[in-house]
Scaffold this motif. Sequence first.
Motif: not given
Length: 91
Positions: A27-29, A32-38, A52-59, A68-71
Amino acid sequence: MPALFGETRVRACLDLFRTLETQGGIVARLLDRAPYVGFRVLARETVTSGLAGYVEWVRHPSAGRWMQWDEPWTGCAYGCHQPAATMVEAV
């Protein structure tokens, strides 16, 4: 971009952890050029839609690259996730 990226049968808790990490990188790839911050990648039980689970990503503020913000968090650590089909979605 579709909200639901696909369904994956997760047979073990380690597989859920790895699936979240892998899908987050994909998803990060894509963003790549999208204006989102996370964004978040969520894994939900197919039958109940329970988380069941999640992961957060930030620019990264200065570099502009996704990180990746955390595990990934999984319900496995709390006995909440049982190996079953899950839906992986980005929000």
